[in-house]
Design a protein around this motif. Sequence first.
Motif, PDB file in Angstrom:
ATOM      1  N   PRO A   1       0.837  -1.212   0.000  1.00 16.88           N
ATOM      2  CA  PRO A   1       0.000   0.000   0.000  1.00 16.88           C
ATOM      3  C   PRO A   1       0.866   1.255   0.000  1.00 16.88           C
ATOM      4  O   PRO A   1       2.039   1.223   0.388  1.00 16.88           O
ATOM      5  N   ILE A   2       0.285   2.349  -0.435  1.00 21.95           N
ATOM      6  CA  ILE A   2       1.022   3.615  -0.509  1.00 21.95           C
ATOM      7  C   ILE A   2       0.580   4.504   0.647  1.00 21.95           C
ATOM      8  O   ILE A   2      -0.592   4.887   0.739  1.00 21.95           O
ATOM      9  N   ALA A   3       1.523   4.822   1.532  1.00 23.44           N
ATOM     10  CA  ALA A   3       1.210   5.653   2.699  1.00 23.44           C
ATOM     11  C   ALA A   3       1.625   7.097   2.477  1.00 23.44           C
ATOM     12  O   ALA A   3       0.863   8.021   2.739  1.00 23.44           O
ATOM     13  N   THR A   4       2.850   7.302   1.992  1.00 22.31           N
ATOM     14  CA  THR A   4       3.346   8.652   1.687  1.00 22.31           C
ATOM     15  C   THR A   4       4.091   8.597   0.356  1.00 22.31           C
ATOM     16  O   THR A   4       4.545   7.529  -0.078  1.00 22.31           O
ATOM     17  N   TYR A   5       4.234   9.738  -0.283  1.00 25.10           N
ATOM     18  CA  TYR A   5       4.928   9.793  -1.571  1.00 25.10           C
ATOM     19  C   TYR A   5       6.401   9.418  -1.409  1.00 25.10           C
ATOM     20  O   TYR A   5       6.950   8.668  -2.217  1.00 25.10           O
ATOM     21  N   ALA A   6       7.039   9.936  -0.367  1.00 24.34           N
ATOM     22  CA  ALA A   6       8.461   9.675  -0.166  1.00 24.34           C
ATOM     23  C   ALA A   6       8.734   8.188   0.040  1.00 24.34           C
ATOM     24  O   ALA A   6       9.660   7.620  -0.559  1.00 24.34           O
ATOM     25  N   SER A   7       7.942   7.530   0.881  1.00 29.39           N
ATOM     26  CA  SER A   7       8.165   6.098   1.131  1.00 29.39           C
ATOM     27  C   SER A   7       7.855   5.274  -0.117  1.00 29.39           C
ATOM     28  O   SER A   7       8.535   4.286  -0.409  1.00 29.39           O
ATOM     29  N   PHE A   8       6.854   5.685  -0.875  1.00 28.66           N
ATOM     30  CA  PHE A   8       6.497   4.995  -2.125  1.00 28.66           C
ATOM     31  C   PHE A   8       7.668   5.038  -3.114  1.00 28.66           C
ATOM     32  O   PHE A   8       8.077   4.008  -3.667  1.00 28.66           O
TER      33      PHE A   8
END
Length: 599
Positions: free
Chosen positions: A214-221
């Motif tokens: 899943p995508i939580a934040t843009y940076a972590s993605f």
Amino acid sequence: MKITEKLNKAHDVSNAPPATFSFEFFVPKTSQGVQNLYSRMDRMYQLNPQFIDITWNAGGVLSNLTTEMVNTSQSVLGLETCMHLTCTNMSLEVIDNALKSAYDSGCQNILALRGDPPIDGSESTGTFKYSKDLIKYIKTKYGDHFNIGVAAYPEGHAEEGDADKLIDFLKEKQDCGGDFIVTQMFYNADIFIEWCKKIRAKGITLPIIPGIMPIATYASFMRRAKWCEINVPENFLKELELIKDDDAKVRLKGCELVSNMCLKLLKSGYVNHLHFYTMNLEKSTIMVLEYLNLIQPNLDINSNKLTPWRKSLNPTRSNETVRPIFWANRKFSYIERTNNWDEFPNGRWGDSRSPAFGEVDLFHNGLIRHSAKKTLELWGRPTKEEQLSDIFIKYLKGEIKSLPWSDDPISPETNPIVNELIDIIKKGYYSINSQPCINGLPSSDKINGWGPKNGYVYQKMYLEFLCPASKAPELLRKIDSINSEFQTGNCLTYYAVNSRGELSTNSKEDDINAVTWGVFPGSEVLQPTIVEKISFLAWKDEVFKIINEWQGLYNSDSKEDAEVRELLSKLHDEFYLVNIVDNRYADGKSNDRIFGLFD
């Protein structure tokens, strides 16, 4: 149960869901993080995943935490668990110990991995070089006991650019005894589907479980996509780039993008199960599951339970059919305590003369499974009895998710008596466990149901609370007065004990009072929850020790902390632990009798 068996069973029914799902968790870096993760794992398991898996902690002072967590999730939480096991820098002794621990805990699922190469670029010192070697070893030593998962890389691997070679390696892992495939994360459904076609053409028949991130934040993605060197579709980049500085919008859009990818996977016909890399978080994963309509927001799984409490999956506890009600909300300490009771589970809660019976020093960190910071967030600094009462009332209203004596949020089962419980708390009695009277509800009832289909469940009203010593004599006198009205047996039975072990009761020495039972077609009456003296006295030790630990968390020199310690010291020294059972559940007057005692 083996993962492949669980998945076959889940999908081989007429009303099978469009997909099943599972969760991956990693080992936290701190012991307190582990304790908090247990609560999250327990909570997320109520979403009905088929299993969870726990990654291998590859080294350091916490290197044994994977096996400890697998044992806890299987034995204490009753969660079907898959253990990761790697080859890199792993001696045969470490591998043997890990497999034995998994075997002993009842774990039947291993994800066999080579593991990441040493960070310094050196050669691995492990006994096995490749995961296929580990698979062969597990099969040789344990036969078919373990269901063995293998890793796959639909978009290639950093150490092998030839995709066809990777498929050949995957075929070798199948031929060595692999049972199912779990893939690396990806976001391009088209590449994944083409890969599925290729491996099937190559003769690989294992169930394919796609790894979903899943995508939580843009940076972590972006960080994970770059680290794993995976293809990110243009529409993902275009839509997320516009909102990358707004985490809430990124999570919402990410949910939509990942969910639509999952729908495409499910329509392809190659998969019917989704494995979520949770990163030990829950919101993003739950959002995707809700988008896919695989769960209901307020799902209650009580009607699926074989007992009123979740059974341990440890084989040494497979025959357990009865528990004292005192630990209804404290499954961690109950399982740990009874593991060492000499006669458990064949005896009646063990011999009270056993040196193991009274031990309550659990979990290394004590009985309150929260840090001092978390405790302050939950319960603040009560300096007056009114503030202490407010903590209990907020718990009953669902505004606080746990109490020192309860690991879990308040159950909806309590709703019929919540107002009465709040009323007695306002009068200075602190309720810590209760259940309303039930007289023949269907076993399929969504809130109170348990056991096989087409049965009926019953329970006596039960109330457990901390009572001021000054009020205890009058309370017990009222109970005796009510009982005098009945010619056969006590209507109300009770135990009352203080921290010094001074006990009052109107029950006989060896009485065992079933307070929950069920009647089902073609079977004997089941009585899974009881009240009896020996286990109550053991519970007493835990209750008062918790008060001492709670008090010890307020250790500053401030006047406020001194007042909190004084209040909790009074709770420990000047209160009785009391439980009351109304045995005349059928006349409909249990509420009036028990709560009338406090008028």
